[in-house]
Motif scaffolding. Sequence first.
Motif, mmCIF file in Angstrom:
data_model
loop_
_atom_site.group_PDB
_atom_site.id
_atom_site.type_symbol
_atom_site.label_atom_id
_atom_site.label_comp_id
_atom_site.label_asym_id
_atom_site.label_seq_id
_atom_site.Cartn_x
_atom_site.Cartn_y
_atom_site.Cartn_z
ATOM 1 N N GLY A 19 0.811 -1.222 0.000
ATOM 2 C CA GLY A 19 0.000 0.000 0.000
ATOM 3 C C GLY A 19 0.839 1.264 0.000
ATOM 4 N N GLY A 20 2.141 1.118 0.104
ATOM 5 C CA GLY A 20 3.014 2.292 0.121
ATOM 6 C C GLY A 20 2.776 3.182 1.339
ATOM 7 N N ILE A 21 2.233 2.590 2.391
ATOM 8 C CA ILE A 21 1.906 3.366 3.596
ATOM 9 C C ILE A 21 3.146 3.464 4.499
ATOM 10 N N PRO A 22 3.413 4.623 5.088
ATOM 11 C CA PRO A 22 4.554 4.710 6.023
ATOM 12 C C PRO A 22 4.387 3.723 7.183
ATOM 13 N N PHE A 23 5.490 3.153 7.661
ATOM 14 C CA PHE A 23 5.398 2.088 8.670
ATOM 15 C C PHE A 23 4.626 2.525 9.913
ATOM 16 N N ARG A 24 4.856 3.750 10.374
ATOM 17 C CA ARG A 24 4.176 4.194 11.603
ATOM 18 C C ARG A 24 2.656 4.171 11.429
ATOM 19 N N GLU A 25 2.189 4.572 10.238
ATOM 20 C CA GLU A 25 0.745 4.561 9.978
ATOM 21 C C GLU A 25 0.251 3.109 9.868
ATOM 22 N N ALA A 26 1.055 2.274 9.186
ATOM 23 C CA ALA A 26 0.699 0.858 9.037
ATOM 24 C C ALA A 26 0.588 0.195 10.409
ATOM 25 N N HIS A 27 1.472 0.588 11.318
ATOM 26 C CA HIS A 27 1.461 0.071 12.690
ATOM 27 C C HIS A 27 0.116 0.387 13.337
ATOM 28 N N HIS A 28 -0.338 1.614 13.125
ATOM 29 C CA HIS A 28 -1.590 2.071 13.721
ATOM 30 C C HIS A 28 -2.789 1.302 13.148
ATOM 31 N N VAL A 29 -2.817 1.158 11.830
ATOM 32 C CA VAL A 29 -3.892 0.421 11.155
ATOM 33 C C VAL A 29 -3.927 -1.007 11.685
ATOM 34 N N THR A 30 -2.745 -1.607 11.775
ATOM 35 C CA THR A 30 -2.668 -2.999 12.240
ATOM 36 C C THR A 30 -3.157 -3.124 13.672
ATOM 37 N N GLY A 31 -2.823 -2.146 14.491
ATOM 38 C CA GLY A 31 -3.308 -2.141 15.877
ATOM 39 C C GLY A 31 -4.829 -2.205 15.920
ATOM 40 N N SER A 32 -5.481 -1.457 15.036
ATOM 41 C CA SER A 32 -6.950 -1.479 14.980
ATOM 42 C C SER A 32 -7.456 -2.845 14.527
ATOM 43 N N ALA A 33 -6.732 -3.462 13.594
ATOM 44 C CA ALA A 33 -7.144 -4.793 13.115
ATOM 45 C C ALA A 33 -7.043 -5.818 14.252
ATOM 46 N N VAL A 34 -5.969 -5.732 15.039
ATOM 47 C CA VAL A 34 -5.809 -6.650 16.169
ATOM 48 C C VAL A 34 -6.944 -6.442 17.171
ATOM 49 N N LYS A 35 -7.271 -5.192 17.404
ATOM 50 C CA LYS A 35 -8.339 -4.870 18.352
ATOM 51 C C LYS A 35 -9.655 -5.498 17.885
ATOM 52 N N ARG A 36 -9.921 -5.362 16.568
ATOM 53 C CA ARG A 36 -11.155 -5.918 15.994
ATOM 54 C C ARG A 36 -11.160 -7.455 16.101
ATOM 55 N N ALA A 37 -10.010 -8.068 15.803
ATOM 56 C CA ALA A 37 -9.915 -9.532 15.880
ATOM 57 C C ALA A 37 -10.150 -10.001 17.317
ATOM 58 N N GLU A 38 -9.603 -9.230 18.235
ATOM 59 C CA GLU A 38 -9.780 -9.577 19.647
ATOM 60 C C GLU A 38 -11.261 -9.508 20.019
ATOM 61 N N GLU A 39 -11.946 -8.456 19.542
ATOM 62 C CA GLU A 39 -13.402 -8.303 19.817
ATOM 63 C C GLU A 39 -14.173 -9.500 19.287
ATOM 64 N N LEU A 40 -13.784 -9.927 18.071
ATOM 65 C CA LEU A 40 -14.510 -11.039 17.448
ATOM 66 C C LEU A 40 -14.015 -12.396 17.950
ATOM 67 N N GLY A 41 -12.900 -12.398 18.669
ATOM 68 C CA GLY A 41 -12.338 -13.658 19.184
ATOM 69 C C GLY A 41 -11.794 -14.544 18.084
ATOM 70 N N VAL A 42 -11.186 -13.944 17.065
ATOM 71 C CA VAL A 42 -10.599 -14.745 15.972
ATOM 72 C C VAL A 42 -9.131 -14.373 15.789
#
Length: 456
Positions: free
Chosen positions: A375-398
């Motif tokens: 995606g050509g996204i700067p790593f710091r921003e990618a880190h943030h996006v990924t953090g949200s994905a982990v949070k969502r996965a945790e909510e869904l328990g997957v």
Amino acid sequence: MWGGRFAEGPAAVMREINASIPFDKRLWRQDVAGSRAHVAMLGKQGIVSAEDAATISAGLDQVAADYDANGVAEDLALEDIHMQTEAKLAALIGPVAGRLHTARSRNDQVATDFRLWVRDAIDQVEVALTGFQHALLTRAEEHADSVMPGFTHLQSAQPVTLGHHLMAYYEMVARDRSRFADARARLNRSPLGSAALAGTGFPIDRDATAAALGFDGPTRNSLDGVSDRDFAIEYLTAAAQCALHLSRLAEEFILWASQPFGFVSLSDQWSTGSSIMPQKRNPDAAELVRGHSGRIIGCLTALMITMKGLPLAYSKDMQDDKPPVFEAHDLLGLSIAAMTGMVESAAFRTDRMRSAAEAGFSTATDLADWLVREGGIPFREAHHVTGSAVKRAEELGVALDKLPIADLQAIDARIDATVYDVLSVDASVASRTSFGGTAPARVRAAIAAAREGDGR
Ligand code: ARG
């Protein structure tokens, strides 16, 4: 041995505090070897007659045969192994035995014996560590693809392979071996001929005795020759460092064998039961390896503290140099053997390791890296996006790779379904192809290189 100057014998406690025979009897082989080399040189130099030298040498053979067959008696009156050997020799061959100690002192004698002993000890450790490395290599090869969680802060960090993890210990042992080899090279100089402290007026040949005992040459300064114990300290330093490595692996085995981890089942041979709790299988051997490392480090500390305030040359404090070295050597030998046995026989529960790796969102870094790469996204921003994905996965328990694409895209529209290619633990380890990385191909290459090299 010094009766000429004394009117009274020692007090009983003096005898006891003074005697080193209870422990330095372990030096008997080295003591006899040193005396043989010394008397051969005395004969060759004409300091004693060739005939006397031959008599003494044959007598020493008899002493050695007797020690070998019957052990060394702990006669406190004879103080130490040097006097014990000389007394035995005198009993066998008579007064000519008294010529052996010409141009020699117990100070250079003990320094020589102890160096020879530590040199043998290093050679034994070298064999044991080579065997340990072999066990690590064999199990690493078997598990080059077995995924497990890699930890930082003991929190799931990124998936690694068990083979990679075991090879980390191989590297530690390689450094240990190189430290022992290094210590051996510096140790291998002969103090024999330094005499009490100042050298001697007899026309001795120090090169000859050094060569006869397998040393690279004589030590250069007689004061240093009798008062240097660096070789023992270096041995203990290498032993302590090695014990520390064994202890870290022992700690991991203890942790992994616990029910919540369940990563390994240690074989019956290396476990004990409980007298009250029938279900128990305790990793006692690993716990003792962990415990012994503390004692070995204590031995190093003990000898450094013994030596640190001693003026030149010999002081009797130095007699206390041997117990910590003997103790550390025995403990280290047991520890290496036990860890080798545990590694060889451990049943690694790769299913449990894999599910633990999958459970810990350990591929989050892979998602962030994908966002950077694709995606050509700067790593710091990618880190943030990924953090949200982990949070969502945790909510869904997957797990991350089971998070629906819709959820991922709700977080960042630039994500598409090709992301799943990198989210599995297998894809994650396979991608870590940098030199020294955990990709199975890399691990196999590391194992092959280890098999080609000398293990250091
Ligand atoms: N048993 C002694 C030691 O281990 C041997 C040297 C004794 N020398 C002396 N001058 N008292 O250190």
